[in-house]
Design a protein around this motif. Structure first.
Motif: not given
Length: 382
Positions: A59-73
């Motif tokens: 779950l925490t890794q899924q959150v990390a991916w989702a946050e990085e995706y949103a920040r990446s543009g």
């Protein structure tokens, strides 16, 4: 609730960020981007291992991916309906054959999906659907209309809630069907142009479209149970990614307020501070819900919070810029689609936030009836 990122989570975040930096700028059209994500295994992180072509993550890794995706543009996703809505539903209710047939193409980014729920006159009242599916041997013949169907113009498949028992009413007699969209003459998609100038929503007309009997998810007549289960999957780590996008929009509005001097207005400044504080509260509420601390009304509470917050942010975005926010580009032409700047798009698109995905009235009714135990709302009352 303890929701800390471990060293393994941070290593996963670093890997995700590096991959996105290397690939996001080279993305072409959205379908090609889905295939790029799928080839690297980034689709279906929350699914269990099962030979579907996805990598698995906690779950925490899924959150990390989702946050990085949103920040990446990186480009907006076209495959999120299949990945985040249909796939968990198949994992919960589908047969082994259905999982083997549909999950690998979703994980590979090869097949895109849309959701056939809302209908004219039955948008928020999902139990009022009138689209019919008549059994004919080993298949169903589907007739009816769906509306506000996101990305139907790009989708390969549609999961459709249809009435398979013609004498049934409300929640009874509905079935959950998987329908191929490539049926010329039997399925027509008409894009709906929004006031933003874009056309992500569509009308979909079914005129004798076919669905195979083995593509009924759950049993015939049990579609309401499956459909409600799917709606429960709409919340999840994607809400945290959504909030990263909200934070970037808020930052843009704050910078505009400083540039225009609107920040010196005590009323506008107080509104900006409130937006910041409420965004923080929404994040902690989302984390609490992901940690299993939510109740039956948690998805409705979350929808009410973010929809109204985002709508107020759109109003602030134009307020801090004053008159310039109402002016379009100098090269506007009546013969060409108009273009909006980000603040104008935010203001116009967010008007729909309190309607789509279940209107505010529907969310409040759910909380009243299922959480507070209040009497059910009389049907037919406007």
């Amino acid at each position: 609730m303890d929701f800390e990122f471990t060293s393994e989570d941070e290593a996963f975040r670093t890997e995700a960020r590096g991959w996105l930096v290397a690939h996001a700028d080279s993305a072409q059209d959205r379908r090609t981007w889905e295939r790029t994500l799928g080839k690297a295994g980034w689709i279906g992180l929350g699914w269990p291992e099962g030979g579907y072509g996805n990598r698995t993550a906690g779950l925490t890794q899924q959150v990390a991916w989702a946050e990085e995706y949103a920040r990446s543009g990186a480009p907006p996703r076209s495959g999120h309906i299949g990945e985040n809505l249909l796939a968990p539903t198949l994992l919960a209710h589908g047969t082994d054959e259905q999982k083997s047939r549909f999950l690998p193409p979703i994980a590979a980014g090869e097949e895109l999906w849309c959701q056939g729920y809302s209908e004219p006159g039955a948008g928020s009242d999902l139990a009022g659907v009138r689209t019919s599916a008549v059994r004919e041997g080993a298949s169903y013949r589907i007739s009816g209309q769906k509306i506000w169907t996101s990305l139907a113009h790009e989708a390969d498949w549609c999961f459709v809630l249809a009435r398979t028992d013609p004498g049934s009413r409300r929640h009874q007699g509905l079935s959950f069907l998987l329908v191929p969209m490539d049926q010329p003459g039997r399925i027509e998609v008409r894009p709906i142009r929004q006031m933003t100038g874009t056309s992500d929503f569509n009308e979909v007309f079914f005129d004798g479209a076919h669905a195979r009997e083995e593509h009924v998810v759950g049993e015939e007549g049990q579609g309401w149970r499956v459909a409600m289960s799917l709606l429960g999957f709409e919340r999840g780590v994607s809400t945290l990614a959504q909030q990263i996008g909200f934070a970037e929009e808020l930052g843009r509005v704050v910078r505009a307020a400083v540039r225009t001097g609107a920040v010196d207005d005590p009323v506008l400044r107080a509104r900006l501070v409130r937006q910041w504080a409420e965004l923080r509260a929404m994040r902690w509420n989302a984390l609490r819900t992901l940690g299993g601390s939510g109740d039956a009304g948690a998805p409705s509470v979350a929808k009410l919070l973010w929809a109204n917050w985002h709508q107020r942010l759109g109003e602030l975005a134009v307020a801090v810029r004053g008159a310039e926010a109402s002016v379009g580009p100098a090269d506007w032409s009546a013969s060409a689609p108009y273009e909006l700047d980000p603040d104008q798009h935010l203001f116009l698109f967010s008007r729909a936030d309190t309607i789509y995905g279940g209107s505010d009235q529907v969310q409040r009714t759910i909380i009243a009836e299922r959480v507070l135990g209040l009497p059910r709302e009389p049907k037919g009352v406007v």
